[in-house]
Design a protein around this motif. Structure first.
Motif, PDB file in Angstrom:
ATOM      1  N   PRO A 169       0.847  -1.203   0.000  1.00 21.87           N
ATOM      2  CA  PRO A 169       0.000   0.000   0.000  1.00 21.87           C
ATOM      3  C   PRO A 169       0.887   1.259   0.000  1.00 21.87           C
ATOM      4  N   PRO A 170       0.415   2.352  -0.599  1.00 25.39           N
ATOM      5  CA  PRO A 170       1.218   3.578  -0.666  1.00 25.39           C
ATOM      6  C   PRO A 170       1.616   4.073   0.726  1.00 25.39           C
ATOM      7  N   GLU A 171       2.916   4.270   0.926  1.00 27.22           N
ATOM      8  CA  GLU A 171       3.428   4.755   2.205  1.00 27.22           C
ATOM      9  C   GLU A 171       4.846   5.264   2.036  1.00 27.22           C
ATOM     10  N   GLY A 172       5.143   6.423   2.659  1.00 24.84           N
ATOM     11  CA  GLY A 172       6.469   7.003   2.568  1.00 24.84           C
ATOM     12  C   GLY A 172       7.204   7.112   3.892  1.00 24.84           C
ATOM     13  N   ALA A 209      11.491  12.716  -7.734  1.00 27.90           N
ATOM     14  CA  ALA A 209      10.524  11.834  -7.083  1.00 27.90           C
ATOM     15  C   ALA A 209       9.863  12.581  -5.933  1.00 27.90           C
ATOM     16  N   PRO A 210       8.661  12.158  -5.562  1.00 29.32           N
ATOM     17  CA  PRO A 210       7.983  12.809  -4.434  1.00 29.32           C
ATOM     18  C   PRO A 210       8.641  12.437  -3.107  1.00 29.32           C
ATOM     19  N   SER A 211       8.428  13.260  -2.122  1.00 31.17           N
ATOM     20  CA  SER A 211       8.915  12.978  -0.776  1.00 31.17           C
ATOM     21  C   SER A 211       8.385  11.621  -0.328  1.00 31.17           C
ATOM     22  N   GLY A 212       9.248  10.828   0.279  1.00 34.89           N
ATOM     23  CA  GLY A 212       8.876   9.495   0.706  1.00 34.89           C
ATOM     24  C   GLY A 212       9.196   8.427  -0.313  1.00 34.89           C
ATOM     25  N   ASN A 270      11.772   2.762  -1.097  1.00 32.83           N
ATOM     26  CA  ASN A 270      10.707   3.017  -2.060  1.00 32.83           C
ATOM     27  C   ASN A 270      11.360   3.349  -3.392  1.00 32.83           C
ATOM     28  N   ALA A 271      10.839   2.773  -4.452  1.00 35.46           N
ATOM     29  CA  ALA A 271      11.466   2.866  -5.765  1.00 35.46           C
ATOM     30  C   ALA A 271      10.797   3.930  -6.637  1.00 35.46           C
ATOM     31  N   ALA A 272      10.926   5.194  -6.228  1.00 33.36           N
ATOM     32  CA  ALA A 272      10.383   6.347  -6.948  1.00 33.36           C
ATOM     33  C   ALA A 272       8.860   6.378  -6.930  1.00 33.36           C
ATOM     34  N   ARG A 273       8.268   5.466  -6.199  1.00 34.40           N
ATOM     35  CA  ARG A 273       6.822   5.376  -6.030  1.00 34.40           C
ATOM     36  C   ARG A 273       6.543   5.022  -4.582  1.00 34.40           C
ATOM     37  N   LEU A 274       5.418   5.465  -4.080  1.00 37.59           N
ATOM     38  CA  LEU A 274       5.065   5.163  -2.697  1.00 37.59           C
ATOM     39  C   LEU A 274       4.494   3.757  -2.531  1.00 37.59           C
TER      40      LEU A 274
END
Length: 191
Positions: A56-59, A131-134, A162-166
């Motif tokens: 699931p998306p998480e940073g 990439a976004p934070s996290g 995280n590989a450039a994605r959350l």
């Protein structure tokens, strides 16, 4: 082309010939996918040993470490920093430390011979990291950045990030990571 490295005795990092565009806030998934694809191509070309982990998306380091099923000590926490070298010059740094550690600002400042260290503002950090934070990668794809990795990260046989994605991570062999990233290695964290 090789960019110069301001740390005495450090190995210079190669400059990318195929840069990834800065994140588009209107479509961050597309940019994350592009950077992810570039990362996978680079790892495959270098013969790296890695595993892809969807979640699931998480940073947040502690939370995503639990989702991936490993200790925070194996997570590569990526911090975008600005080191003031003197009144007119700054150096952007991607500092990579263990997920259970804290950055030692004084150690990084001393390593680089700077006068001040602070977190880069969010817009600059996302632009440089592509990439976004996290979801910042523990690799440098921007020529104006320096990669510094804490020596304690090398104590694990595998690192997670995280590989450039959350919503997607990699488990990467640590020795392959160090061989490919060619960072400055130094003690820059505390627990």
């Amino acid at each position: 082309m090789i960019r110069t490295n301001p740390v005495a005795g450090a190995t210079p990092a190669p400059e990318r010939a195929d840069p990834v565009p800065a994140p588009d806030r209107a479509d961050p998934v597309r940019i994350g996918d592009q950077l992810y694809d570039l990362l996978i191509r680079d790892l495959d070309a270098a013969g790296a040993s890695y595993r892809v982990l969807d979640h699931p998306p998480e940073g947040r380091t502690e939370v995503v470490s639990a989702l991936r099923g490993h200790s925070a000590a194996q997570a590569a926490k990526c911090l975008m920093l600005r080191v003031k070298m003197d009144k007119k010059r700054s150096q952007y740094v991607l500092a990579v430390i263990r997920g259970d550690a804290r950055l030692d600002f004084a150690a990084l400042r001393e390593l680089l011979g700077g006068t001040y260290v602070a977190f880069a503002d969010a817009a600059t950090a996302e632009s440089l990291a592509r990439a976004p934070s996290g979801a910042v990668l523990p690799l440098v794809y921007a020529s104006e950045m320096l990669l510094v990795v804490d020596t304690s990260l090398a104590e694990s046989s595998e690192i997670f990030f995280n590989a450039a994605r959350l919503d997607r991570s990699l488990a990467l062999d640590t020795q392959d990571y160090l061989r490919i990233a060619r960072p400055v290695l130094a003690r820059i964290s505390t627990w």
